[in-house]
Scaffold this motif. Structure first.
Motif, PDB file in Angstrom:
ATOM      1  N   ASP A 247       0.840  -1.215   0.064  1.00 27.63           N
ATOM      2  CA  ASP A 247       0.131  -0.127   0.014  1.00 27.63           C
ATOM      3  C   ASP A 247       0.852   1.131  -0.189  1.00 27.63           C
ATOM      4  N   LEU A 248       1.739   1.196   0.679  1.00 26.03           N
ATOM      5  CA  LEU A 248       2.963   2.308   0.965  1.00 26.03           C
ATOM      6  C   LEU A 248       3.519   2.626  -0.411  1.00 26.03           C
ATOM      7  N   ALA A 249       3.809   1.464  -1.044  1.00 27.35           N
ATOM      8  CA  ALA A 249       4.713   1.482  -2.341  1.00 27.35           C
ATOM      9  C   ALA A 249       3.721   2.083  -3.413  1.00 27.35           C
ATOM     10  N   GLN A 250       2.452   1.607  -3.131  1.00 23.57           N
ATOM     11  CA  GLN A 250       1.675   2.587  -4.382  1.00 23.57           C
ATOM     12  C   GLN A 250       1.459   4.047  -4.009  1.00 23.57           C
ATOM     13  N   SER A 259      12.165   6.227  -8.481  1.00 17.28           N
ATOM     14  CA  SER A 259      12.303   5.157  -9.155  1.00 17.28           C
ATOM     15  C   SER A 259      11.744   3.721  -8.322  1.00 17.28           C
ATOM     16  N   VAL A 260      11.519   2.821  -8.957  1.00 15.39           N
ATOM     17  CA  VAL A 260      11.147   1.463  -8.469  1.00 15.39           C
ATOM     18  C   VAL A 260      12.251   1.180  -7.439  1.00 15.39           C
ATOM     19  N   ALA A 261      13.431   1.186  -8.009  1.00 14.41           N
ATOM     20  CA  ALA A 261      14.447   0.784  -7.005  1.00 14.41           C
ATOM     21  C   ALA A 261      14.724   1.407  -5.861  1.00 14.41           C
ATOM     22  N   GLU A 262      14.523   2.926  -6.033  1.00 10.07           N
ATOM     23  CA  GLU A 262      14.498   3.743  -4.984  1.00 10.07           C
ATOM     24  C   GLU A 262      13.560   3.636  -3.730  1.00 10.07           C
ATOM     25  N   ILE A 263      12.171   3.176  -4.364  1.00  9.07           N
ATOM     26  CA  ILE A 263      11.151   2.807  -3.336  1.00  9.07           C
ATOM     27  C   ILE A 263      11.493   1.397  -2.720  1.00  9.07           C
ATOM     28  N   ALA A 264      11.980   0.308  -3.581  1.00 11.09           N
ATOM     29  CA  ALA A 264      12.422  -0.759  -2.800  1.00 11.09           C
ATOM     30  C   ALA A 264      13.262  -0.728  -1.749  1.00 11.09           C
ATOM     31  N   PHE A 269      12.950  -3.659   0.955  1.00  7.46           N
ATOM     32  CA  PHE A 269      13.161  -4.832  -0.072  1.00  7.46           C
ATOM     33  C   PHE A 269      14.522  -4.916  -0.255  1.00  7.46           C
ATOM     34  N   THR A 270      14.817  -6.293  -0.467  1.00  4.42           N
ATOM     35  CA  THR A 270      16.204  -6.609  -0.984  1.00  4.42           C
ATOM     36  C   THR A 270      16.804  -5.825  -2.193  1.00  4.42           C
ATOM     37  N   ASP A 271      15.860  -5.697  -3.127  1.00  5.30           N
ATOM     38  CA  ASP A 271      16.504  -5.055  -4.389  1.00  5.30           C
ATOM     39  C   ASP A 271      15.076  -4.611  -5.092  1.00  5.30           C
ATOM     40  N   GLN A 272      15.314  -4.218  -6.419  1.00  4.05           N
ATOM     41  CA  GLN A 272      14.152  -3.981  -7.157  1.00  4.05           C
ATOM     42  C   GLN A 272      13.149  -5.231  -7.639  1.00  4.05           C
ATOM     43  N   ALA A 273      13.948  -6.142  -7.785  1.00  2.00           N
ATOM     44  CA  ALA A 273      13.072  -7.468  -8.181  1.00  2.00           C
ATOM     45  C   ALA A 273      12.530  -8.098  -6.974  1.00  2.00           C
ATOM     46  N   HIS A 274      13.090  -7.909  -5.653  1.00  4.72           N
ATOM     47  CA  HIS A 274      12.107  -8.447  -4.672  1.00  4.72           C
ATOM     48  C   HIS A 274      10.911  -7.488  -4.446  1.00  4.72           C
ATOM     49  N   LEU A 275      11.142  -6.283  -4.634  1.00  2.00           N
ATOM     50  CA  LEU A 275       9.670  -5.312  -4.700  1.00  2.00           C
ATOM     51  C   LEU A 275       8.732  -5.811  -5.728  1.00  2.00           C
ATOM     52  N   THR A 276       9.082  -6.052  -6.924  1.00  2.00           N
ATOM     53  CA  THR A 276       8.444  -6.299  -8.340  1.00  2.00           C
ATOM     54  C   THR A 276       7.771  -7.652  -7.728  1.00  2.00           C
ATOM     55  N   LYS A 277       8.308  -8.430  -7.292  1.00  2.00           N
ATOM     56  CA  LYS A 277       7.930 -10.055  -7.233  1.00  2.00           C
ATOM     57  C   LYS A 277       6.663  -9.784  -5.983  1.00  2.00           C
ATOM     58  N   ALA A 278       6.928  -9.268  -4.842  1.00  2.00           N
ATOM     59  CA  ALA A 278       5.913  -8.994  -3.860  1.00  2.00           C
ATOM     60  C   ALA A 278       4.605  -8.311  -4.317  1.00  2.00           C
ATOM     61  N   THR A 286       2.927  -5.497 -12.078  1.00  2.00           N
ATOM     62  CA  THR A 286       4.284  -4.961 -11.464  1.00  2.00           C
ATOM     63  C   THR A 286       4.427  -3.482 -11.309  1.00  2.00           C
ATOM     64  N   PRO A 287       4.963  -2.887 -10.400  1.00  2.00           N
ATOM     65  CA  PRO A 287       5.034  -1.660  -9.984  1.00  2.00           C
ATOM     66  C   PRO A 287       4.962  -0.776 -11.053  1.00  2.00           C
ATOM     67  N   ALA A 288       5.929  -0.677 -12.259  1.00  2.00           N
ATOM     68  CA  ALA A 288       6.027   0.055 -13.472  1.00  2.00           C
ATOM     69  C   ALA A 288       4.667   0.198 -14.134  1.00  2.00           C
ATOM     70  N   ALA A 289       4.162  -1.136 -14.322  1.00  2.00           N
ATOM     71  CA  ALA A 289       3.024  -1.111 -15.367  1.00  2.00           C
ATOM     72  C   ALA A 289       1.900  -0.584 -14.454  1.00  2.00           C
ATOM     73  N   TRP A 290       1.782  -0.736 -13.088  1.00  2.00           N
ATOM     74  CA  TRP A 290       0.589  -0.337 -12.391  1.00  2.00           C
ATOM     75  C   TRP A 290       0.624   1.221 -12.266  1.00  2.00           C
ATOM     76  N   ARG A 291       1.987   1.701 -12.098  1.00  2.00           N
ATOM     77  CA  ARG A 291       2.008   3.165 -12.253  1.00  2.00           C
ATOM     78  C   ARG A 291       1.962   3.902 -13.594  1.00  2.00           C
ATOM     79  N   ARG A 292       1.860   3.333 -14.592  1.00  2.00           N
ATOM     80  CA  ARG A 292       1.541   3.840 -15.964  1.00  2.00           C
ATOM     81  C   ARG A 292       0.187   3.505 -16.109  1.00  2.00           C
ATOM     82  N   MET A 293      -0.495   2.499 -15.605  1.00  2.00           N
ATOM     83  CA  MET A 293      -1.882   2.460 -15.841  1.00  2.00           C
ATOM     84  C   MET A 293      -2.650   3.712 -14.956  1.00  2.00           C
ATOM     85  N   GLN A 294      -2.163   3.879 -13.609  1.00  2.00           N
ATOM     86  CA  GLN A 294      -2.582   4.874 -12.911  1.00  2.00           C
ATOM     87  C   GLN A 294      -2.616   6.371 -13.538  1.00  2.00           C
TER      88      GLN A 294
END
Length: 297
Positions: A247-250, A259-264, A269-278, A286-294
């Motif tokens: 929720d906070l990431a959103q 960036s997604v990496a900075e938010i991770a 989160f361990t890294d961007q991949a860890h955040l993306t998976k969760a 994915t975070p990037a796709a969700w952001r573009r859609m919003q």
């Protein structure tokens, strides 16, 4: 009961400046100390029974304490105005500068405290409270109670029940005893407990508390907490925390130019991949796709 406290202690650089005032009661010894501490003064204290220390002046900028073998380089904190030390917990102190101080000590037989608390809060809650150290700086009415007790110790003028009642009120005001609203009902956490938990995890910033830390926040055992938490929220504690982090990431994805990496990194989160998976696990994208859609909406 006939009682005199037993404590192992040693000090260097601390000198008593007035004769201590003390009185013995049923399972209780009260002592009012006035002393002077030199720069670099040290102390070590270990008691068989619980005790309370209440300072009549603020020493937080002058005295440091530790419960870790006197390791003041890492494991230390300021001495607060009032502290409760459970039975068998060692304490080391060190002074940073010359100062005088005055404090009231309450040495209490653990069985007496248990008898005092159990009829009102139950034996289990009483035992939990007695094992949990307390340190507070803003002591409010406790200072008034301590002052009245110190006066009665210095010049007894009333029946013993008066001093014992003051000591009991200090105990009730200082110990971390859950209110009746904090008791789980029907296998679920109360709203008061959920509010405490929300405040605690919000204060963390990254929503990364252990189950033990969450259980301690609401005064429950780890195993019991995990069970009633799922009954209350429909999620395990870790699933619930993950949802909070997503929720906070959103919010960060929409409200800040990060960036997604900075938010991770910000959310632990361990890294961007860890955040993306969760994120995909919870949101379905994915975070990037969700952001573009919003943004497109």
């Amino acid at each position: 009961m006939s009682y005199w406290h037993s404590m192992e202690w040693s000090t260097e650089g601390i000198q008593v400046v007035a004769p201590p005032k003390w009185r013995c009661f049923d399972g209780l010894v009260t002592v009012h100390w006035q002393a002077e501490s030199q720069p670099g003064a040290r102390g070590y204290y270990l008691a068989e029974d619980p005790r309370i220390m209440i300072f009549f002046n603020d020493v937080s900028s002058r005295v440091r304490i530790s419960n870790e073998n006197g390791e003041f380089s890492r494991n230390y904190r300021p001495m607060t105005r009032a502290i409760y030390i459970p039975a068998g917990m060692p304490m080391w102190t060190t002074s940073r500068s010359l100062h005088r101080f005055s404090h009231l000590n309450l040495h209490m037989h653990k069985d007496r405290l248990l008898r005092f608390l159990s009829p009102s809060v139950g034996r289990s809650a009483a035992l939990t409270a007695l094992r949990r150290p307390v340190e507070i700086q803003d002591i409010g009415p406790i200072e008034t109670l301590a002052g009245l007790l110190a006066d009665e110790i210095a010049a007894p003028s009333r029946h013993e029940v008066y001093a014992e009642s003051l000591a009991g009120s200090i105990v009730a005001g200082l110990l971390n005893i859950p209110s009746s609203d904090d008791k789980p009902h029907n296998g679920r956490l109360t709203q008061a407990q959920m509010n405490k938990l929300l405040s605690r995890v919000d204060a963390c910033g990254d929503y990364k508390l252990t189950i033990a830390e969450m259980a301690k926040t609401v005064g429950l055992s780890e195993s019991w907490f995990a069970n009633v938490f799922k009954q209350t929220t429909g999620k395990s504690p870790l699933q619930w925390q993950l949802a909070k982090r997503i929720d906070l990431a959103q919010k960060l994805l929409l409200e800040r130019d990060l960036s997604v990496a900075e938010i991770a990194v910000q959310l632990g989160f361990t890294d961007q991949a860890h955040l993306t998976k969760a994120f995909r696990q919870v949101v379905g994208d994915t975070p990037a796709a969700w952001r573009r859609m919003q943004i497109a909406e």
